[in-house]
Structures are given as C-alpha cells and as structure tokens.
Design an enzyme around this catalytic site. Structure first.
Site, mmCIF file in Angstrom:
data_model
loop_
_atom_site.group_PDB
_atom_site.id
_atom_site.type_symbol
_atom_site.label_atom_id
_atom_site.label_comp_id
_atom_site.label_asym_id
_atom_site.label_seq_id
_atom_site.Cartn_x
_atom_site.Cartn_y
_atom_site.Cartn_z
ATOM 1 N N CYS A 1 5.747 0.141 7.717
ATOM 2 C CA CYS A 1 5.405 1.275 6.869
ATOM 3 C C CYS A 1 6.632 1.680 6.060
ATOM 4 C CB CYS A 1 4.937 2.434 7.748
ATOM 5 S SG CYS A 1 4.476 3.902 6.840
ATOM 6 N N LEU A 2 6.432 1.934 4.774
ATOM 7 C CA LEU A 2 7.552 2.355 3.931
ATOM 8 C C LEU A 2 8.177 3.659 4.417
ATOM 9 C CD1 LEU A 2 6.081 1.502 0.403
ATOM 10 C CD2 LEU A 2 7.749 0.178 1.736
ATOM 11 N N GLN B 1 2.952 9.884 1.356
ATOM 12 C CA GLN B 1 4.234 9.178 1.420
ATOM 13 C C GLN B 1 5.150 9.503 0.240
ATOM 14 O OE1 GLN B 1 2.218 5.219 2.344
ATOM 15 N NE2 GLN B 1 4.177 5.069 3.416
ATOM 16 N N HIS C 1 -3.003 7.251 6.675
ATOM 17 C CA HIS C 1 -2.042 8.189 6.075
ATOM 18 C C HIS C 1 -2.731 9.437 5.535
ATOM 19 C CE1 HIS C 1 1.916 6.421 6.315
ATOM 20 N NE2 HIS C 1 1.464 5.256 5.894
ATOM 21 N N HIS D 1 -4.742 1.036 7.261
ATOM 22 C CA HIS D 1 -3.393 1.602 7.421
ATOM 23 C C HIS D 1 -3.193 2.758 6.438
ATOM 24 C CE1 HIS D 1 1.069 1.273 8.143
ATOM 25 N NE2 HIS D 1 1.053 1.882 6.964
ATOM 26 N N GLU D 2 -3.539 2.544 5.169
ATOM 27 C CA GLU D 2 -3.343 3.586 4.152
ATOM 28 C C GLU D 2 -4.304 4.754 4.363
ATOM 29 O OE1 GLU D 2 -0.670 3.552 2.480
ATOM 30 O OE2 GLU D 2 -0.212 1.490 3.041
ATOM 31 N N GLY E 1 0.844 -1.184 0.000
ATOM 32 C CA GLY E 1 0.000 0.000 0.000
ATOM 33 C C GLY E 1 0.879 1.234 0.000
#
Length: 185
Positions: free
Chosen positions: A97-98, A49, A143, A139-140, A44
C-alpha cells in the site's frame, strides 16, 4: 497536480468517507489522482490516501498485466462505489500500500467482485471483475471503508509489524514519492 500520499496513522485513512454529489465536477481531481498514483508507481489510489474523505478510488492495472495477455488492463475511476457481491475461491496474494511503504504481506480475498459505481463522466456501471483486477478493486474499496490491508493480518503478524507501522506513522519510512506524515496529537 501531484498530492503527497497520507501515511499510516493519519485519521483520514480510518474516517467514514462521503458520497460525491452526482454531477459534481471531479475530472480534475481524478486526473490529479492518476498523476499522483503514477508518480508513486501504484496500481490503485483512494481519495483518503491523498487526505480526502470521499468515496472515490482509481485503478490502473497496466503494470500488473503481461503484454501477451488478451485481457486489457483496467484503467478507471470508481466514484461512489458499492460492492454488490464477492464470490469465488479465496486466494492469497502479497499486497502492499502506498500509505504503508515498505510492508508487503499476503492477504486472502475472493476471486471475483461485482461492483456498482460511476465513472468520471457520471455514467453508472455494474460490472464484475476477477483475478488481479478484483484484487486491486477490493483493496482500494477497503480504503473508502476505512479498512487497510494490515487489518486482515493475524494478531501474530500485526505484533511483528507493530514497530514498523509505528515508525511509518512517525514519518520514518522510505518512499520514492512525496508523503504526508500524520500530525502529532
């Protein structure tokens, strides 16, 4: 085009995101986000991000699915998403998380999510997802709301991770993908 992933500490990750005007040409941005996410081995990716304060995230749950499963992976862009309902038993799962490389912690979330969104062709959807698909979406979605998975951790866990998070914000992070270090204030 592969964007660098914005690291923890960058204000864009906490910024209020803006709706994208309906009908806007965003297919190239969506394609770039999928390319960026796949290059970073993510499942994701949200617009903040990559440094864009827009209400947009993408999901590709393929790496999380067993080939034996009858359920198909979710590969979708979520534009101007709005969670309508979260339901079901809460369950813990280790998230990463990236934007926060090298840190993985258990986060508890409800098992189902009902969400309204537009796809990249501006078709409106209201759908319910469960299990791992719901987890990735939640999760996304966080963001685009300026929330990170570390916000769900206990004060004790946050204290334990404080130095690691500080190091990430200074660019002292190991990632197998391009990153953007928060600018110094």
């Amino acid at each position: 085009m592969i964007y660098p992933i914005v690291l923890f500490g960058d204000p864009v990750l906490r910024k209020e995101t803006q709706d994208i005007p309906i009908g806007s040409d965003i297919k190239e941005l969506v394609a770039d986000m999928f390319e960026t996410m796949h290059a970073a081995s993510g499942v994701g990716l949200a617009a903040p991000q990559i440094g864009k304060a827009l209400r947009l995230f993408i999901v590709d749950s393929t790496p999380m699915h067993d080939e034996e499963e009858e359920v198909k992976p979710l590969v979708e862009a979520f534009i101007n998403p709005e969670i309508l309902e979260e339901d079901g038993e809460e369950w813990a799962f280790e998230e990463g998380c990236l934007s926060i490389p090298g840190i993985r912690e258990d986060v508890t979330r409800p098992e189902t999510v009902k969400i309204k969104y537009y796809d990249a062709d501006w078709n409106e959807h209201v759908e319910e997802f469960d299990d791992i698909k719901a987890r990735i979406i939640q999760h996304e979605y966080d963001h685009v709301e300026g929330v990170l998975f570390t916000d769900y951790l206990s004060p004790f866990k946050k204290r334990l991770l404080k130095k690691k998070l500080s190091d990430i914000s200074k660019g002292k992070a190991k990632a197998d993908y391009r990153v953007k270090v928060p600018s110094k204030r």
